[in-house]
Write a protein that holds these residues in place. Sequence first.
Motif, PDB file in Angstrom:
ATOM      1  N   LYS A  10       0.828  -1.203   0.000  1.00 51.68           N
ATOM      2  CA  LYS A  10       0.000   0.000   0.000  1.00 51.68           C
ATOM      3  C   LYS A  10       0.863   1.254   0.000  1.00 51.68           C
ATOM      4  O   LYS A  10       0.680   2.159  -0.800  1.00 51.68           O
ATOM      5  N   TRP A  11       1.802   1.335   0.936  1.00 44.93           N
ATOM      6  CA  TRP A  11       2.766   2.425   0.975  1.00 44.93           C
ATOM      7  C   TRP A  11       3.940   2.044   1.861  1.00 44.93           C
ATOM      8  O   TRP A  11       3.861   1.092   2.644  1.00 44.93           O
ATOM      9  N   ASP A  47      -2.205   7.153   4.613  1.00 42.29           N
ATOM     10  CA  ASP A  47      -1.545   6.865   3.333  1.00 42.29           C
ATOM     11  C   ASP A  47      -0.036   7.065   3.421  1.00 42.29           C
ATOM     12  O   ASP A  47       0.653   7.160   2.415  1.00 42.29           O
ATOM     13  N   THR A 353      -9.354   0.247   7.354  1.00 40.85           N
ATOM     14  CA  THR A 353      -8.774   0.210   6.011  1.00 40.85           C
ATOM     15  C   THR A 353      -8.140  -1.147   5.688  1.00 40.85           C
ATOM     16  O   THR A 353      -7.544  -1.312   4.617  1.00 40.85           O
ATOM     17  N   THR A 355      -5.464  -2.671   6.920  1.00 47.43           N
ATOM     18  CA  THR A 355      -4.056  -2.442   6.644  1.00 47.43           C
ATOM     19  C   THR A 355      -3.189  -3.001   7.755  1.00 47.43           C
ATOM     20  O   THR A 355      -3.411  -2.717   8.929  1.00 47.43           O
TER      21      THR A 355
END
Length: 373
Positions: A10-11, A47, A353, A355
Amino acid sequence: MLLIMLLIDKWTYCSNETILGIKLLNKDPPKIIVFTKKGNLLILSNDGNLILSEKITENKPIWKIKLFDIDNDGKLEIIFACMDGILRVYKLKDPLMLEFYWSHKFSSSISGILTNDINNNGYSEVIAYSLDKSLRILDPKNGNLIWGQVFSDGIEDAIILGANNSKSLQQIIACGNDGTIRSFSSNNGDLLWFKRFSNKVRFINYINSKKGILIVCGGDDKQLHFIDNQSHNEIASLEFDDYVWKCISFPSLVNNAILVSSYSFDYLEQSKPLQNIVFTSKLLYIDQNLETIWELPNKNIEVIHRFRAKTHRLIAIGTTQGEFLILDEKSGTIKYSINHNSCVNAIQYEPITKTLIICYEDGLINALHITNN
């Protein structure tokens, strides 16, 4: 149901310093609070963008933080346990900024922090313990000492037993480098009972077993000890090849199972590359019958994090060798594995999310989006 899992990058965020831990701030959208070996606090967006950077200590590690509204004003405080021995409390303001609230000085590194209303006054007192040998109960509004107790060596871990029952039944049980575990009345700090072992005790926890509530502890004697909470007698033990290092009691409010890991420091004395070492340390899942349901061998575990993805109960672990693994909680089967050439220091799962966030010794933070059936 068969679990089919896919993790997608994702990042990433790269820091120039070692990341020691993370906490999730459940705002909308969620934020990620990061603390470092150099004593800095970082707040990242969901993010991976840096929102806030704040120096907390003068180049001394922040070992642990706790997010909690300790004064019931509707706003979170961040409590910092630091190597320099100063317990710091900051208010977390909106928009995101820190405002100093109070501090309390220990004479050595702070091992951990708990919060609980032990006085039945509507406020959650701060319970902190340190390698300076002291356990202290602090007023959440100003940091003043309510009561304290002293061991003969540094304190490693502590729990509150009976926190969901009558306040008069609460015990604060702590363990130390002097090889003892000691139970104190939460009301006034009176010593309730005491037990000594042959070496350092690294953790204290409990399990609601079929034999009743058992205190669980382990450490440098390489044994896991089960102690009856009523008689305080040891009723069972389990031997390991290495130090008994971490213990997670779960699920919350039931606590009828534990995850226990052992740890080896042999890699510090070996000339061969870290990735080539075969560790004897391991992870065990033990149920309320005190039976080992499954075992994950040959892993030197730094981090254990339980989480749920849809209906699946999973365990994420990070190792000294940089492995990140996801296990099925019920069977111990490895569902996912990646490797980065740096020790894993922290793992968190953000369910909104979906994550997974993994932090490494070299400063890398990697966020993975998890999808499954």
